[in-house]
Design an enzyme around this catalytic site. Structure first.
Site, mmCIF file in Angstrom:
data_model
loop_
_atom_site.group_PDB
_atom_site.id
_atom_site.type_symbol
_atom_site.label_atom_id
_atom_site.label_comp_id
_atom_site.label_asym_id
_atom_site.label_seq_id
_atom_site.Cartn_x
_atom_site.Cartn_y
_atom_site.Cartn_z
ATOM 1 N N GLY A 92 0.781 -1.240 -0.045
ATOM 2 C CA GLY A 92 0.024 0.013 -0.031
ATOM 3 C C GLY A 92 0.758 1.244 0.047
ATOM 4 O O GLY A 92 2.125 1.116 0.363
ATOM 5 N N GLU A 93 0.253 2.287 -0.349
ATOM 6 C CA GLU A 93 1.063 3.671 -0.451
ATOM 7 C C GLU A 93 0.192 4.557 0.542
ATOM 8 O O GLU A 93 -1.050 4.618 0.266
ATOM 9 C CB GLU A 93 1.111 4.220 -1.658
ATOM 10 C CG GLU A 93 1.755 2.992 -2.673
ATOM 11 C CD GLU A 93 1.716 3.522 -3.983
ATOM 12 O OE1 GLU A 93 2.181 4.511 -4.559
ATOM 13 O OE2 GLU A 93 1.302 2.738 -4.937
ATOM 14 N N GLY A 94 0.821 5.054 1.291
ATOM 15 C CA GLY A 94 -0.245 6.416 2.070
ATOM 16 C C GLY A 94 0.897 7.724 2.143
ATOM 17 O O GLY A 94 1.976 7.717 1.471
ATOM 18 N N GLY A 95 0.297 8.277 2.966
ATOM 19 C CA GLY A 95 0.947 9.756 2.979
ATOM 20 C C GLY A 95 2.325 9.823 3.745
ATOM 21 O O GLY A 95 3.106 10.463 3.301
ATOM 22 N N MET A 96 2.603 8.668 4.263
ATOM 23 C CA MET A 96 3.773 8.584 5.258
ATOM 24 C C MET A 96 4.936 8.226 4.398
ATOM 25 O O MET A 96 6.171 8.216 4.338
ATOM 26 C CB MET A 96 3.795 7.968 6.298
ATOM 27 C CG MET A 96 4.836 8.208 7.262
ATOM 28 S SD MET A 96 4.348 7.641 8.940
ATOM 29 C CE MET A 96 5.899 7.085 9.642
ATOM 30 N N GLY A 97 4.449 6.852 3.405
ATOM 31 C CA GLY A 97 5.212 6.147 2.690
ATOM 32 C C GLY A 97 4.998 5.092 2.087
ATOM 33 O O GLY A 97 3.626 5.137 1.823
ATOM 34 N N LYS A 116 7.852 -1.244 6.218
ATOM 35 C CA LYS A 116 7.477 0.073 6.009
ATOM 36 C C LYS A 116 8.799 0.909 5.993
ATOM 37 O O LYS A 116 9.746 1.233 6.510
ATOM 38 C CB LYS A 116 6.865 0.750 7.435
ATOM 39 C CG LYS A 116 5.546 1.409 7.388
ATOM 40 C CD LYS A 116 5.084 2.169 8.756
ATOM 41 C CE LYS A 116 3.741 2.735 8.746
ATOM 42 N NZ LYS A 116 3.407 3.060 10.165
ATOM 43 N N ASP A 208 -4.863 7.851 16.622
ATOM 44 C CA ASP A 208 -5.396 7.667 15.221
ATOM 45 C C ASP A 208 -6.090 6.220 15.180
ATOM 46 O O ASP A 208 -5.972 5.554 14.318
ATOM 47 C CB ASP A 208 -4.160 7.590 14.237
ATOM 48 C CG ASP A 208 -4.842 7.775 12.918
ATOM 49 O OD1 ASP A 208 -5.838 8.502 12.672
ATOM 50 O OD2 ASP A 208 -3.899 7.675 12.042
#
Lengths: 755, 186
Positions: A92-97, A116, A208
């Site tokens: 997956g790809e997210g805001g953080m990396g 990660k 979160d």
């Protein structure tokens, strides 16, 4: 109806109808709407929906699944080795990396992890700090409900984390896919609470919590297991937060699950996680969120969360749906969602506790705006005069209770209603005058002379006024003298109490004819002063009071009077008599007290205490089996008590009772261990649910511990150890308030010994 | 990219409803997406695009510091808009050119990939989607993110801050309605 509303209606009819069996849809639709054009449109949508091979919008315009191989081949990270891990795919790809799937590369064992990594080339300093923070936090957490950290470090200048790969679905999706009913959903959610509670005990706040961070998978035996992920913006509570993580976090918050204090940028606590858990629970129960924020601007969202009240889950769960939400469950959810952190459950543990109460069919503690809450708010608002106010509040709380009782009785007779109203009005006027006094006379003084003075001054003022203001109301005068006397005793001012308690006895004896519960109460509280130093006489007065109460029992005093009398009997070695009346008291409590009354475990706390005295009496009588039965009774009752500070003493007394039984069986080491556990060692085998050490540390343990230890070490042949506690044991007897006077108890004790 | 406006600041303004900021933001996002698409095309062997990766990457590149969630949502909204605009414009141009010259045009820009879906259908979808936008902006946005950016249901839920269940519900309804509209008018 405007087009948007019309469409909203069509879409909702469609969504519900689409879930039905096609043959049932038409009848269902006819029942829901009579608008032919709307129904026609829904029918067309259902028709389109049923054409499985329509092809329209089945895939994204550029299908990722068709490109994923190529994309992976494109990915420069593929097949690269990071520490002992080899990257095998993109998760997956997210805001953080980016999160990659990676396998262990050193052949030691087979394991696939979620790796990660920061996105190469991104502005990495802040993100690297977050990754490092997550590594540190995960390093201190080891719990089956939290995705564990396998490895973390820096490889070729790239910081990375290797975390347990959880192959599952978000909790809400999982619950829907597996068609869980409400109870199963609550049970699954409890696993999450336990994981969060564990993190809280490790001083970590997640910050979160949301369904996509709670993945559910199955264990090897098929049971569902929820795992908490992504501690990327979690915070260690003891940190001073010099790292600026709070700022990053406030930007990264997920509005639908964020607590009001997070919007405001205020400090987060464990109650912040409780709020997010509340949103997840709401969503699990109803399929909706408390607030729909998706389309709002940032400032609108904040206002909605801060100012509006969500529908109760009970209402939000669509009527007629298979899943319904019970009122208690609804209350629990709303309590977790309270806007002020201090009104929520203080921790995930407390939330879990109440959910378990719900599942066990026990009363739940979530109740909106309790009297205690309102009182605490009042005190907070008047912090300056709080010392003065507390005494006044004590008085008014008593009278609020009295007025309620009067009101109930008033339903029976109109004349009594008038009487009650007069009474309430008179007392209210009196209270008002006392309440206003600090504003004029003592307000300035109280700051100048310290907190103790005003309390005594208020009491003195009240004492001076009572006889004057209620000259023509001897019944009220007696009640108020009773409160004054009792307040003095609880402040340790036993001599000041004397005149008030004696006045109560005198007034009530002239007002009522014996036997009367009001006289019994007066004798119970004032008997010691009446006996004037004669111990045997004070026991006789107590017996008279108990007997009177027995004949005309009103109110809740009876078991307490018996407990006091039984303690007196035991001090005189009259264990058989103590045993007999304690039996009577346990029966009384079981018959008359309401279980879990008013949200408090009042009845359980009382019967547990009575049973503990029965253990003591039976041990002394040599009836060990009987003592053991009462110990088991007390144990199971203590198990029902919430792990709250006010019940710690009950648990400690259970430990002492247990130590007595062990001592009687000459199991010295066990007895010693059980007694010493009162001090806060957590590994209790006695109570089915031991109290956490953090609570125990704040409670003054009962003197019984020292009493038992002295007996134990004497019997064990360790007089030196016994001496350590002997003085403290004597002091306990001296401060034992069950007979109200230190002096009497000490003298009783020495007289008993002298026999 | 020294003349690039501060995207973070623009996003904040957009999320507070500033239309001007939106107008200034769109070309910035467009330029970035196009250059990323070119790079991906040059590098790859595939004749399609990984739009999701492009949008994520554009976000990473343009939004340097952390922004609040509403801003992130708006970024994806803008990016989805841009994607839709480019693809549909190209389809319309193709239809016009075809009528004119009878030849299938070559893409003007190497960044633009011709989708498998026939252009007539794309244009019909675009028209229906514009209609849906007036009825339910939320459903229209979900379709844009799912179809033009290629986000999955969980990703869409994450970006829009909706529950997966409501995204799924809205998506199913929107798809049925669009399908009905297109086949009804065809």
């Amino acid at each position: 109806m405007n087009p948007a509303d019309r469409y909203a209606l069509i879409a909702s009819l469609f969504s519900e109808a689409a879930e039905l069996n096609p043959t049932d849809r038409e009848r269902w639709l006819q029942a829901r709407s009579s608008d032919a054009s709307i129904l026609e449109e829904v029918r067309q949508m259902l028709e389109a929906h049923d054409q499985t091979e329509s092809g329209l919008l089945d895939h994204p315009i550029f299908d990722r699944s068709a490109t994923s191989d190529d994309a992976s081949l494109d990915d420069p990270m593929l097949d690269r080795t990071i520490g002992p891990w080899r990257i095998v795919g993109v998760l997956g790809e997210g805001g953080m990396g980016i999160v990659y799937a990676a396998e262990r590369n050193d052949g030691l064992f087979e394991r696939t992890v979620a790796l990660k990594l920061l996105r190469p080339g991104s502005d990495a300093r802040g993100l690297a700090r977050r990754l490092e923070s997550e590594r540190k936090i995960l390093g201190r957490l080891e719990h089956e409900g939290i995705a564990r950290l396998y490895d973390g470090g820096v490889s070729d200048g790239l910081p990375y984390l290797a975390i347990e790969l959880v192959d599952g679905d978000a909790i809400t999706t999982w619950a829907d896919n597996n068609r869980l009913d409400t109870t199963a959903r609550v049970r699954l959610f409890l696993q999450v609470c336990d994981a969060v509670a564990y993190a809280h005990r490790s001083l970590v706040v997640h910050r979160d919590i949301k369904p996509s961070n709670i993945m559910v998978t199955r264990t090897s035996n098929g049971a569902p297991l929820a795992k908490l992920l992504d501690f990327g913006i979690a915070k260690v509570l003891e940190d001073d937060d010099a790292s600026g993580l709070t700022r990053v976090a406030s930007g990264a918050l997920t509005p639908s699950y964020a607590a009001p204090e997070q919007f405001r940028g205020e400090p987060v606590t464990t109650a912040t996680d409780v709020y997010s858990l509340g949103v997840v629970l709401y969503e699990l129960l109803t399929g909706k969120r408390p607030y729909e924020l998706g389309q709002l601007t940032a400032s609108q969202r904040e206002r909605v969360v801060e100012e509006t009240v969500p529908s109760t889950p009970e209402e939000a769960a669509a009527p007629g749906r298979a899943r319904q939400v019970a009122p208690d469950l609804s209350l629990i959810c709303l309590r977790a969602l309270a806007k002020e952190p201090e009104r929520r459950y203080a921790s995930a543990d407390a939330l879990a506790e109440d959910l378990r109460n719900y599942l066990d069919g026990l009363p739940v503690r979530a109740r909106p705006d309790s009297v205690a809450y309102r009182t605490s708010r009042f005190v907070r608002r008047h912090r300056i005069a709080v010392a003065v106010a507390s005494v006044v509040l004590l008085l008014s709380a008593f009278y609020a209770f009295q007025i309620t009782a009067e009101r109930n009785r008033a339903r029976e007779a109109a004349s009594e209603a008038r009487e009650a109203a007069d009474r309430a009005e008179a007392v209210a006027g009196f209270l008002e005058q006392i309440l206003r006094a600090p504003n004029s006379r003592w307000y300035n003084e109280s700051e100048a002379t310290g907190p103790d003075t005003p309390i005594r001054a208020v009491l003195a003022e009240a004492a001076a006024r009572v006889d004057r203001d209620f000259a023509d109301r001897p019944d009220l005068r007696a009640d108020l003298h009773h409160i004054l006397g009792d307040t003095y005793v609880s402040l340790g001012l036993t001599e000041e109490a004397r005149v008030h308690h004696l006045t109560v006895i005198r007034l009530r004896d002239s007002l009522y004819t014996r036997p009367h519960p009001k006289i019994a109460e007066a004798l119970y509280y004032g008997g010691w002063y009446l006996a004037d130093g004669d111990y045997l006489k004070s026991v006789e007065i107590l017996e008279t009071a108990v007997d009177m109460q027995r004949q005309r029992n009103e109110g809740n005093n009876f078991p307490f009077m018996i407990q006091t009398l039984s303690n007196a009997y035991m001090l005189f070695g009259r264990f058989a008599e103590a045993d007999s009346i304690l039996h009577e008291a346990v029966r009384f409590v079981e018959d008359e007290f309401i279980p879990g009354h008013d949200g408090f475990r009042y009845r359980d706390a009382i019967s547990a205490g009575l049973a503990q005295d029965l253990v003591k009496a039976n041990v002394a009588l040599g009836r060990i089996d009987e003592a053991r039965r009462w110990l088991a009774y007390s144990d199971s009752t203590v198990g029902l008590l919430p792990r709250e500070k006010r019940y710690v003493m009950v648990w400690q007394r259970l430990q002492c009772a247990s130590a007595r039984v062990s001592l009687a069986e000459l199991r010295f080491e066990q007895s010693e261990r059980e007694a010493l556990e009162c001090l806060g060692v957590e590994s209790s085998k006695t109570a089915s649910r031991p109290f956490p050490g953090s609570l125990i540390a704040n409670v003054e343990y009962p003197g019984q511990m020292e009493e038992v230890l002295v007996e134990l070490y004497d019997a064990w042949g360790r007089p030196d150890s016994a001496d350590v506690y002997r003085e403290a044991a004597a002091a306990f007897v001296a401060r034992n308030d069950s007979l109200q006077s230190r002096d009497r108890d000490r003298d009783l004790r020495s007289r008993n010994r002298g026999r | 990219m020294t003349d690039t406006p501060d995207v973070t600041q623009l996003l904040r303004q957009v999320s507070d409803g500033d239309e001007d900021a939106l107008a200034r933001l769109i070309p910035v996002v467009y330029r970035e997406l196009r250059s990323l698409a070119r790079a991906q095309r040059r590098k790859g062997t595939s004749d399609t695009l990984n739009t999701t990766a492009i949008v994520h990457e554009a976000y990473e590149r343009l939004v340097r510091s952390s922004v609040d969630y509403a801003s992130r949502n708006h970024f994806f909204h803008v990016a989805a808009r841009v994607m839709r605009g480019v693809i549909i414009d190209n389809a319309r141009k193709y239809l016009t050119d075809k009528r004119g010259s009878g030849q299938r045009p070559l893409p003007l820009d190497e960044a633009i990939v011709v989708p498998d879906d026939p252009p007539e259908r794309l244009v019909a979808l675009d028209d229906a989607l514009t209609e849906l936008e007036a009825l339910s902006p939320r459903q229209a946005q979900i379709v844009e993110l799912r179809y033009f950016v290629g986000l999955t249901i969980p990703e869409t839920a994450e970006v829009m801050d909706l529950s997966e269940a409501s995204v799924k519900r809205d998506w199913t309804a929107a798809r049925a309605w669009l399908h009905k509209s297109i086949t009804g008018t065809a």
